[in-house]
Motif scaffolding. Structure first.
Motif, PDB file in Angstrom:
ATOM      1  N   ASP A  77       0.821  -1.205   0.000  1.00  0.00           N
ATOM      2  CA  ASP A  77       0.000   0.000   0.000  1.00  0.00           C
ATOM      3  C   ASP A  77       0.859   1.262   0.000  1.00  0.00           C
ATOM      4  O   ASP A  77       0.335   2.368  -0.128  1.00  0.00           O
ATOM      5  CB  ASP A  77      -0.926   0.030   1.213  1.00  0.00           C
ATOM      6  N   THR A  78       2.144   1.101   0.156  1.00  0.00           N
ATOM      7  CA  THR A  78       3.059   2.229   0.183  1.00  0.00           C
ATOM      8  C   THR A  78       3.030   3.004  -1.128  1.00  0.00           C
ATOM      9  O   THR A  78       3.023   2.419  -2.209  1.00  0.00           O
ATOM     10  CB  THR A  78       4.491   1.757   0.461  1.00  0.00           C
ATOM     11  N   GLY A  79       3.006   4.316  -1.027  1.00  0.00           N
ATOM     12  CA  GLY A  79       3.016   5.145  -2.211  1.00  0.00           C
ATOM     13  C   GLY A  79       2.552   6.553  -1.901  1.00  0.00           C
ATOM     14  O   GLY A  79       2.201   6.873  -0.767  1.00  0.00           O
ATOM     15  N   VAL A  80       2.557   7.377  -2.919  1.00  0.00           N
ATOM     16  CA  VAL A  80       2.031   8.724  -2.789  1.00  0.00           C
ATOM     17  C   VAL A  80       0.557   8.682  -3.156  1.00  0.00           C
ATOM     18  O   VAL A  80       0.192   8.235  -4.243  1.00  0.00           O
ATOM     19  CB  VAL A  80       2.775   9.717  -3.700  1.00  0.00           C
ATOM     20  N   TYR A  81      -0.276   9.138  -2.263  1.00  0.00           N
ATOM     21  CA  TYR A  81      -1.711   9.121  -2.480  1.00  0.00           C
ATOM     22  C   TYR A  81      -2.190  10.489  -2.942  1.00  0.00           C
ATOM     23  O   TYR A  81      -1.921  11.506  -2.304  1.00  0.00           O
ATOM     24  CB  TYR A  81      -2.428   8.706  -1.196  1.00  0.00           C
ATOM     25  N   TYR A  82      -2.903  10.492  -4.059  1.00  0.00           N
ATOM     26  CA  TYR A  82      -3.383  11.722  -4.663  1.00  0.00           C
ATOM     27  C   TYR A  82      -4.898  11.815  -4.616  1.00  0.00           C
ATOM     28  O   TYR A  82      -5.597  10.844  -4.905  1.00  0.00           O
ATOM     29  CB  TYR A  82      -2.948  11.815  -6.126  1.00  0.00           C
ATOM     30  N   CYS A  83      -5.379  12.984  -4.294  1.00  0.00           N
ATOM     31  CA  CYS A  83      -6.800  13.277  -4.320  1.00  0.00           C
ATOM     32  C   CYS A  83      -7.153  13.851  -5.683  1.00  0.00           C
ATOM     33  O   CYS A  83      -6.382  14.622  -6.261  1.00  0.00           O
ATOM     34  CB  CYS A  83      -7.133  14.283  -3.209  1.00  0.00           C
ATOM     35  N   ALA A  84      -8.307  13.471  -6.215  1.00  0.00           N
ATOM     36  CA  ALA A  84      -8.744  13.956  -7.518  1.00  0.00           C
ATOM     37  C   ALA A  84     -10.221  14.326  -7.483  1.00  0.00           C
ATOM     38  O   ALA A  84     -11.001  13.739  -6.735  1.00  0.00           O
ATOM     39  CB  ALA A  84      -8.509  12.886  -8.585  1.00  0.00           C
ATOM     40  N   ALA A  85     -10.590  15.293  -8.309  1.00  0.00           N
ATOM     41  CA  ALA A  85     -11.975  15.731  -8.383  1.00  0.00           C
ATOM     42  C   ALA A  85     -12.365  16.035  -9.817  1.00  0.00           C
ATOM     43  O   ALA A  85     -11.554  16.523 -10.603  1.00  0.00           O
ATOM     44  CB  ALA A  85     -12.196  16.962  -7.509  1.00  0.00           C
TER      45      ALA A  85
END
Length: 125
Positions: A90-98
């Protein structure tokens, strides 16, 4: 100008839990679809979870289904991702999108119009 700001990332042990948030500001519709994507080192950005504008329907990647929960608080213009039983993958950079104007979510990143800068989530074993 619409801005999405993620927060809450950090280091967590495998099996642990973490909740990350995305606050939207600017002229954004309150009923648009929003989602979370992540990118692990050396990997393509992948879909994690998304929420329909109404907040009624949700979608999850098979790899996180049953462990992650997406939700939103329209009064706060905030979307959350509750992550449980975390694994090293699950490691990683998490990005929010809209989306700019669609209430329907998608697993495809190209349909989203606004993106945050990401928050790092690191799961150690």
């Amino acid at each position: 100008q619409v801005q999405l700001v993620e927060s809450g990332g950090g280091l967590v042990q495998a099996g642990g839990s973490l909740t990350i948030s995305c606050v939207a500001s600017g002229r954004i519709f309150s009923n648009v679809a929003m989602g979370w994507f992540r990118q692990a080192p050396g990997k393509d950005r992948e879909f994690v979870a998304a929420l329909r504008g109404s907040g009624i329907t949700t979608g999850y990647a098979n790899s996180v289904r049953g462990r992650f929960t997406i939700s939103r608080d329209n009064a706060k213009n905030t979307v959350y991702l509750q992550m449980n039983s975390l694994k090293s993958e699950d490691t990683g950079v998490y990005y929010c999108a809209a989306s700019a104007n669609s209430e329907y979510w998608s697993r495809r990143p190209d349909v989203y119009d606004y993106w945050g800068q990401g928050t790092q989530v690191t799961v150690s074993s």
